[in-house]
Design a protein around this motif. Sequence first.
Motif, short mmCIF file in Angstrom:
data_model
loop_
_atom_site.label_atom_id
_atom_site.label_comp_id
_atom_site.label_asym_id
_atom_site.label_seq_id
_atom_site.Cartn_x
_atom_site.Cartn_y
_atom_site.Cartn_z
N HIS A 223 12.87 -51.40 44.25
CA HIS A 223 11.43 -51.45 45.21
C HIS A 223 10.38 -52.37 44.79
CE1 HIS A 223 13.62 -48.55 47.65
NE2 HIS A 223 13.76 -47.67 46.76
N ALA A 224 10.47 -52.75 43.48
CA ALA A 224 9.13 -53.29 42.89
C ALA A 224 9.69 -54.05 41.47
CB ALA A 224 8.13 -52.10 42.68
N ALA A 225 8.80 -55.01 41.43
CA ALA A 225 8.90 -55.84 40.13
C ALA A 225 8.04 -55.04 39.02
CB ALA A 225 8.24 -56.98 40.36
N PRO A 226 8.33 -55.58 37.70
CA PRO A 226 7.78 -55.03 36.56
C PRO A 226 6.16 -55.01 36.68
CG PRO A 226 9.60 -56.11 35.95
CD PRO A 226 9.25 -56.40 37.50
N GLU A 227 5.47 -55.95 37.22
CA GLU A 227 4.04 -56.20 37.51
C GLU A 227 3.34 -55.21 38.27
OE1 GLU A 227 5.85 -59.33 39.87
OE2 GLU A 227 6.20 -58.76 37.91
N THR A 228 4.24 -54.42 39.01
CA THR A 228 3.85 -53.68 40.09
C THR A 228 3.18 -52.40 39.29
OG1 THR A 228 5.52 -54.01 41.45
CG2 THR A 228 4.50 -51.97 41.94
N HIS A 229 3.60 -51.82 38.20
CA HIS A 229 2.86 -50.80 37.52
C HIS A 229 2.49 -51.08 36.06
CE1 HIS A 229 4.39 -48.16 40.75
NE2 HIS A 229 5.39 -48.77 40.52
N ALA A 230 1.37 -50.98 35.81
CA ALA A 230 0.90 -51.48 34.42
C ALA A 230 1.49 -50.26 33.36
CB ALA A 230 -0.79 -51.17 34.35
N PRO A 231 1.68 -50.40 32.32
CA PRO A 231 2.18 -49.34 31.22
C PRO A 231 1.29 -48.06 31.40
CG PRO A 231 2.30 -51.63 30.40
CD PRO A 231 1.60 -51.82 31.56
N LEU A 232 1.81 -47.14 31.34
CA LEU A 232 0.94 -45.56 31.17
C LEU A 232 1.22 -45.05 29.84
CD1 LEU A 232 -0.31 -43.25 32.38
CD2 LEU A 232 1.87 -42.33 32.87
N GLN A 233 0.19 -44.98 28.83
CA GLN A 233 0.17 -44.21 27.80
C GLN A 233 -0.56 -42.87 27.68
OE1 GLN A 233 -1.32 -46.47 24.51
NE2 GLN A 233 0.51 -47.57 23.99
N PHE A 234 -0.07 -42.01 27.13
CA PHE A 234 -0.72 -40.68 26.81
C PHE A 234 -0.44 -40.24 25.72
CE2 PHE A 234 3.32 -39.80 29.09
CZ PHE A 234 3.52 -38.60 28.60
N GLU A 235 -0.95 -38.97 25.10
CA GLU A 235 -0.77 -38.37 23.78
C GLU A 235 -0.30 -37.09 24.13
OE1 GLU A 235 -4.10 -38.92 21.05
OE2 GLU A 235 -4.09 -40.94 21.32
N ALA A 236 0.47 -36.64 23.35
CA ALA A 236 0.99 -35.29 23.58
C ALA A 236 1.49 -34.63 22.08
CB ALA A 236 2.43 -35.35 24.48
N GLY A 237 1.54 -33.46 21.88
CA GLY A 237 1.67 -32.79 20.83
C GLY A 237 2.72 -31.96 20.80
N ASN A 238 3.52 -31.77 19.80
CA ASN A 238 4.89 -30.66 19.97
C ASN A 238 4.90 -29.96 18.57
OD1 ASN A 238 7.71 -30.05 20.16
ND2 ASN A 238 7.22 -30.71 22.06
N HIS A 239 5.34 -28.86 18.75
CA HIS A 239 5.57 -27.97 17.52
C HIS A 239 6.82 -28.51 16.66
CE1 HIS A 239 7.85 -25.94 20.53
NE2 HIS A 239 8.92 -25.56 19.28
N ASP A 240 7.72 -29.33 17.25
CA ASP A 240 8.72 -29.84 16.47
C ASP A 240 8.71 -31.51 16.32
OD1 ASP A 240 10.52 -27.68 16.72
OD2 ASP A 240 10.76 -27.79 18.65
N ASP A 241 9.54 -31.92 15.32
CA ASP A 241 9.51 -33.15 15.11
C ASP A 241 10.56 -33.92 16.11
OD1 ASP A 241 10.13 -36.02 14.18
OD2 ASP A 241 10.60 -35.04 12.31
N LEU A 242 9.78 -34.58 17.13
CA LEU A 242 10.67 -35.08 18.31
C LEU A 242 11.74 -36.26 17.75
CD1 LEU A 242 8.06 -35.31 21.00
CD2 LEU A 242 9.69 -33.42 20.60
N PHE A 243 11.54 -37.01 16.78
CA PHE A 243 12.46 -38.00 16.39
C PHE A 243 13.73 -37.29 15.79
CE2 PHE A 243 8.74 -40.48 16.61
CZ PHE A 243 8.79 -41.50 17.27
N SER A 244 13.42 -36.35 15.17
CA SER A 244 14.51 -35.45 14.67
C SER A 244 15.47 -34.89 15.72
CB SER A 244 14.31 -34.48 13.60
OG SER A 244 15.25 -33.72 13.04
N ILE A 245 15.13 -34.29 16.72
CA ILE A 245 15.59 -33.75 17.65
C ILE A 245 16.27 -34.89 18.80
CG2 ILE A 245 15.24 -32.75 19.98
CD1 ILE A 245 13.07 -30.83 18.36
N LEU A 246 15.61 -36.02 18.89
CA LEU A 246 16.06 -36.96 19.74
C LEU A 246 17.25 -37.48 19.14
CD1 LEU A 246 12.85 -38.93 21.30
CD2 LEU A 246 14.61 -37.19 22.14
N ARG A 247 17.22 -37.80 17.79
CA ARG A 247 18.30 -38.53 17.10
C ARG A 247 19.65 -37.46 16.93
NH1 ARG A 247 14.48 -40.19 13.44
NH2 ARG A 247 14.66 -38.31 12.34
N ARG A 248 19.38 -36.22 16.77
CA ARG A 248 20.47 -35.24 16.89
C ARG A 248 21.19 -35.01 18.20
NH1 ARG A 248 18.11 -29.75 15.62
NH2 ARG A 248 16.65 -31.22 14.97
#
Length: 107
Positions: free
Chosen positions: A17-42
């Motif tokens: 429906h759209a080309a990449p330039e249709t939406h600018a990248p979105l950035q936000f910050e989030a906290g978590n009580h877990d190490d997300l990188f460890s969970i994602l790898r697992r």
Amino acid sequence: MSAHNYRITLEYLGGKHAAPETHAPLQFEAGNHDDLFSILRRVQSSGLADADEAAALALGMKLFGEVLLKHRKDPLFAALQPSFVTFINAFKQRIRDTSEGKAPALQ
């Protein structure tokens, strides 16, 4: 403050429906009580799904779960909490079983 803080970046890569330039990248910050990188790898190494789908599933659940936990007394989220806890426990068991070859990957 959460034990771990992250900056999440979402970039649109295009699609039907759209080309990449249709939406600018979105950035936000989030906290978590877990190490997300460890969970994602697992989850990725479990073989439950391909690496990208496994990461999307795990990250989505962890981000949602942290908001749910923070707002657990809000009636909107309180109704979901018992089912979400049941799902998370089943998901963790499935990851363990899949990693050990006891359960099939997602279909």
